[in-house]
Design an enzyme around this catalytic site. Structure first.
Site, PDB file in Angstrom:
ATOM      1  N   ASP A  51       0.826  -1.206   0.000  1.00 59.59           N
ATOM      2  CA  ASP A  51       0.000   0.000   0.000  1.00 59.59           C
ATOM      3  C   ASP A  51       0.864   1.261   0.000  1.00 59.59           C
ATOM      4  OD1 ASP A  51      -2.119  -1.770   0.145  1.00 59.59           O
ATOM      5  OD2 ASP A  51      -2.397  -1.512   2.295  1.00 59.59           O
ATOM      6  N   GLU A 165      -9.415  -1.930   3.161  1.00 59.64           N
ATOM      7  CA  GLU A 165      -9.216  -1.570   4.563  1.00 59.64           C
ATOM      8  C   GLU A 165     -10.394  -0.755   5.097  1.00 59.64           C
ATOM      9  OE1 GLU A 165      -4.356  -1.610   5.034  1.00 59.64           O
ATOM     10  OE2 GLU A 165      -5.417   0.303   5.061  1.00 59.64           O
TER      11      GLU A 165
END
Length: 269
Positions: A51, A165
């Site tokens: 990420d 997420e």
């Protein structure tokens, strides 16, 4: 499923995906926002995961293109270990792949430990969820450090939150959930990987097992162990596919229970 469709829309996940188009769109967003904000730098903590690697590669491309247009712009990659990071080699490889304009390292362990000690001294139960609470303290100390650096550099802080997420609520409120810009918003995990790969990220980082690595008593614990579902199931859910009923219910339960994380501070009245 009506609720699934509503969640997909709320998190901005598009039905179509092309990595090259997403890169172009997100780099353009970063360029425009930096100029419009009258700032000259982006700041991002690099953990060694895909990420922050993907977001860092996007940011570095954005500031490079701004400089080519004659504008002042730079990208500061920040290493934020808690003492010695277990996967430091991956973080080093990520920084090498990004080739940021500037690299800084801030060890958050002294500040995090000092704050935790003060909290315990104030009468908090020293056993109750100690490692979980300390993990959140670590995440918030990392964001404090990034904003301090941004303040010295006329900079904005980049966050790495993405749709997977956000769906699971897997971030610390006002920790890694705090940022000025979210260039990965609307992407699920497999699309983040695809963007990173298209930007030239090394395969071993693109396909690394994701871990937040916040809890000291469970170092490098995979995200999927915490979720109780796999990223493939989460990504399929976000792409509108049918998944096993038990996995769907686990995902929906996480989304509902973490609604407060996705909300702005709520005013009275």
């Amino acid at each position: 499923m009506i609720e699934q469709s509503a969640i997909i829309k709320a998190l901005g996940v598009r039905p179509d995906f092309d990595a090259a188009h997403e890169i172009e769109k997100r780099v353009a967003f970063l360029k425009t926002y930096l100029v419009d904000s009258r700032q000259t730098a982006y700041v991002l903590g690099i953990s060694g995961g895909v990420d922050s690697l993907a977001a860092g590669l996007l940011a570095q491309r954005a500031v490079r293109e701004l400089r080519e247009d004659g504008r002042a712009a730079s990208f500061i990659a920040v290493r934020l270990p808690y003492g010695v990071q277990a996967d430091e080699h991956d973080a080093s490889d990520a920084v090498a792949a990004i080739r940021p304009d500037r690299i800084m390292t801030v060890d958050i362990k002294p500040a995090a430990d000092s704050l935790m000690a003060a909290v315990l001294a104030g009468g908090t139960d020293p056993v109750l969820r100690h490692h979980f609470i300390l993990g959140n303290v670590k995440a918030r100390q990392r964001m404090v450090a990034q904003y301090a650096i941004a303040g010295t550099a006329s900079g904005l802080v980049i966050g790495t939150d993405h749709a997977a997420e956000a769906l699971m609520g897997f971030y610390t409120k006002f920790g890694d959930g705090a940022a000025d810009v979210l260039p990965l918003a609307g992407l699920n995990k497999r699309r983040v990987r695809a963007v990173a790969a298209a930007l030239g990220a090394p395969d071993h980082l693109v396909w690394k097992v994701p871990t937040a690595d916040l809890e000291s008593d469970a170092p490098l614990r995979p995200d999927e162990d915490v979720y109780g579902v796999t990223y493939d199931q989460i990504d399929d859910f976000l792409e509108g596919r049918s998944i096993e009923p038990a996995a769907a219910e686990r995902i929906l339960s996480a989304y509902r229970s973490n609604a407060h994380k996705r909300a702005l501070p709520v005013p009275a009245g």
